[in-house]
Every structure is written in C-alpha cells, then in structure tokens.
Design a protein around this motif. Structure first.
Motif, PDB file in Angstrom:
ATOM      1  N   GLY A   1       0.986  -1.132   0.017  1.00 60.74           N
ATOM      2  CA  GLY A   1       0.050   0.076  -0.086  1.00 60.74           C
ATOM      3  C   GLY A   1       0.655   1.113   0.020  1.00 60.74           C
ATOM      4  O   GLY A   1       0.527   2.200  -0.602  1.00 60.74           O
ATOM      5  N   TYR A   2       1.974   1.336   0.731  1.00 52.44           N
ATOM      6  CA  TYR A   2       2.825   2.288   0.737  1.00 52.44           C
ATOM      7  C   TYR A   2       3.439   2.671  -0.652  1.00 52.44           C
ATOM      8  O   TYR A   2       3.335   3.849  -1.168  1.00 52.44           O
TER       9      TYR A   2
ATOM     10  N   GLN B   1      -7.709  -8.513  11.126  1.00 52.61           N
ATOM     11  CA  GLN B   1      -8.465  -8.615   9.943  1.00 52.61           C
ATOM     12  C   GLN B   1      -9.258  -7.446   9.369  1.00 52.61           C
ATOM     13  O   GLN B   1      -9.384  -7.244   7.967  1.00 52.61           O
ATOM     14  N   THR B   2      -9.650  -6.482  10.242  1.00 58.18           N
ATOM     15  CA  THR B   2     -10.079  -5.397   9.720  1.00 58.18           C
ATOM     16  C   THR B   2      -9.208  -4.339   9.346  1.00 58.18           C
ATOM     17  O   THR B   2      -9.333  -3.860   7.958  1.00 58.18           O
ATOM     18  N   LEU B   3      -7.671  -4.391   9.475  1.00 57.07           N
ATOM     19  CA  LEU B   3      -6.952  -3.322   9.261  1.00 57.07           C
ATOM     20  C   LEU B   3      -6.486  -4.346   7.831  1.00 57.07           C
ATOM     21  O   LEU B   3      -6.162  -3.462   6.917  1.00 57.07           O
ATOM     22  N   THR B   4      -6.457  -5.558   7.704  1.00 54.71           N
ATOM     23  CA  THR B   4      -6.158  -6.187   6.409  1.00 54.71           C
ATOM     24  C   THR B   4      -7.033  -5.845   5.480  1.00 54.71           C
ATOM     25  O   THR B   4      -6.841  -5.661   4.229  1.00 54.71           O
ATOM     26  N   ALA B   5      -8.462  -6.037   5.671  1.00 51.52           N
ATOM     27  CA  ALA B   5      -9.543  -5.527   4.773  1.00 51.52           C
ATOM     28  C   ALA B   5      -9.338  -4.353   4.345  1.00 51.52           C
ATOM     29  O   ALA B   5      -9.568  -3.804   3.211  1.00 51.52           O
ATOM     30  N   LEU B   6      -9.266  -3.337   5.143  1.00 50.84           N
ATOM     31  CA  LEU B   6      -9.120  -1.776   4.756  1.00 50.84           C
ATOM     32  C   LEU B   6      -7.820  -1.594   3.956  1.00 50.84           C
ATOM     33  O   LEU B   6      -7.973  -0.919   2.750  1.00 50.84           O
ATOM     34  N   THR B   7      -6.774  -2.480   4.253  1.00 47.86           N
ATOM     35  CA  THR B   7      -5.398  -1.815   3.493  1.00 47.86           C
ATOM     36  C   THR B   7      -5.690  -2.785   2.056  1.00 47.86           C
ATOM     37  O   THR B   7      -5.372  -2.148   0.936  1.00 47.86           O
ATOM     38  N   GLY B   8      -6.046  -3.951   1.986  1.00 42.83           N
ATOM     39  CA  GLY B   8      -6.519  -4.592   0.755  1.00 42.83           C
ATOM     40  C   GLY B   8      -7.463  -3.919  -0.014  1.00 42.83           C
ATOM     41  O   GLY B   8      -7.146  -3.881  -1.517  1.00 42.83           O
ATOM     42  N   THR B   9      -8.440  -3.637   0.300  1.00 42.40           N
ATOM     43  CA  THR B   9      -9.269  -3.077  -0.444  1.00 42.40           C
ATOM     44  C   THR B   9      -8.851  -1.604  -1.179  1.00 42.40           C
ATOM     45  O   THR B   9      -9.033  -1.168  -2.202  1.00 42.40           O
ATOM     46  N   GLY B  10      -8.017  -0.844   0.109  1.00 38.27           N
ATOM     47  CA  GLY B  10      -7.391   0.429  -0.394  1.00 38.27           C
ATOM     48  C   GLY B  10      -6.614   0.174  -1.628  1.00 38.27           C
ATOM     49  O   GLY B  10      -6.278   1.117  -2.568  1.00 38.27           O
ATOM     50  N   ILE B  11      -5.759  -0.704  -1.463  1.00 38.78           N
ATOM     51  CA  ILE B  11      -4.727  -1.117  -2.521  1.00 38.78           C
ATOM     52  C   ILE B  11      -5.533  -1.161  -4.062  1.00 38.78           C
ATOM     53  O   ILE B  11      -5.121  -0.538  -4.984  1.00 38.78           O
ATOM     54  N   ILE B  12      -6.651  -2.180  -4.005  1.00 40.33           N
ATOM     55  CA  ILE B  12      -7.418  -2.306  -5.257  1.00 40.33           C
ATOM     56  C   ILE B  12      -7.968  -1.046  -5.634  1.00 40.33           C
ATOM     57  O   ILE B  12      -7.771  -0.598  -6.866  1.00 40.33           O
TER      58      ILE B  12
END
Length: 179
Positions: free
Chosen positions: A43-44, A93-104
C-alpha cells in the motif's frame, strides 16, 4: 516460488474484490499479521506512486511523511475504535481488509490520476470517475467498519466520513510544509 505466491494471492485478491462489492466482510480475510505487514508495504508503494503523481513538487521525505501519517491515522483510529467497542481480536482482519481494498481502489484510480494530472485545468470524465470512486471508497470503509464494529452500515459510513475529515485535516496541516 512464484506459482505458490500466485496460488495464495488470487483467492485473497478475489476476497478483497468481494469486499469492494460489499459481498464479504473483514471476517472473510485470514487473521495474519505478516499478511497485514506485506499489504501495508505494498500500500505504501502504491500510495507513493499516486501521491507523487498528484503532488509533483514534494520531496521524498515529505511524500513519505504524508503517506505514513495517513497510514498511522487509519491504523490507530481503527484499532482504537475496535478496542473501545470490545473487538480487539478483530483488529488484524479489519486492518487487512481496509488495506487490501484500499490497494485495489488505488490501483484502479492510478490511471485516472495520470489522466487528470495531464490535464489539470479541465473537468474530465476521469475526474468524475475519481469522485465516484472516492464515494465508493467511503462506502467500502463503512461496510468493513460496520462488520468489524457490529453496527449498522450507515454508522460505518459516518465513521468512514470521519476518517476522511481527519485525513484531510492532517493532510492540510502538512500542506504548508509540502508547498
């Protein structure tokens, strides 16, 4: 090695996409601190491309500061809210979901950013699409937070709008240093 990585990544990306489509929630993402760390680094890199394109006059240190501040806000506010609501076990899990969707979403917006950067004075279809995707992003964050906090989706979206306001305030506080 790359085949194993692809075999792991494909279903994960599909889950993030399903969250973007509001069909799944953060509970459908594996609880994996190493995965979260990898996604934060990815993400960075993606955010670095986007912010560098949008703010052409910033130094590498200023760019890093903007991205790190945004990331720290997301991490601390999310972890704080989940702790406050008694859901500490859901933080990764929440941070992973936010980060993964943010990358997409960032990857989807990158070509649009490039188009608007090439023609900054005109309101183009790309600009309108970026605005629509920003709204979609708020809905996704609200969706993830509503699942994670066990609250109504509208409450999640209101919290997401709060994230946005805090992020813009932090960015504006740094903006005089960027100029």
């Amino acid at each position: 090695m790359s085949n194993r990585l692809l075999a792991y990544a494909r279903p994960l990306v599909a889950r993030f996409w399903e969250i973007c489509l509001l069909r799944k929630g953060p509970e459908d993402i594996p609880h994996s601190p190493p995965l979260l760390l990898v996604l934060l680094l990815l993400g960075y890199a993606v955010d670095n491309l986007r912010v560098n394109l949008l703010l052409a006059g910033v130094t590498a240190w200023q760019l890093a500061g903007i991205i790190i501040l945004h990331t720290l806000l997301m991490l601390s506010i999310t972890a704080g809210l989940l702790s406050l609501f008694g859901y500490r076990a859901r933080i990764v899990q929440t941070l992973t979901a936010l980060t993964g969707t943010g990358i997409i979403l960032s990857l989807l917006m990158l070509p649009l950013d490039f188009i608007t950067h090439q023609n900054p004075d005109n309101l183009t279809m790309a600009t309108l699409l970026i605005m629509a995707m920003q709204i979609w992003s708020l809905v996704i964050v609200g969706h993830v937070l509503s699942h994670a906090l066990s609250v109504h989706r509208l409450t999640g979206v209101i919290i997401a709008i709060g994230y946005l306001i805090l992020g813009l305030a932090a960015f504006n506080a740094m903006l005089p240093q960027v100029s």
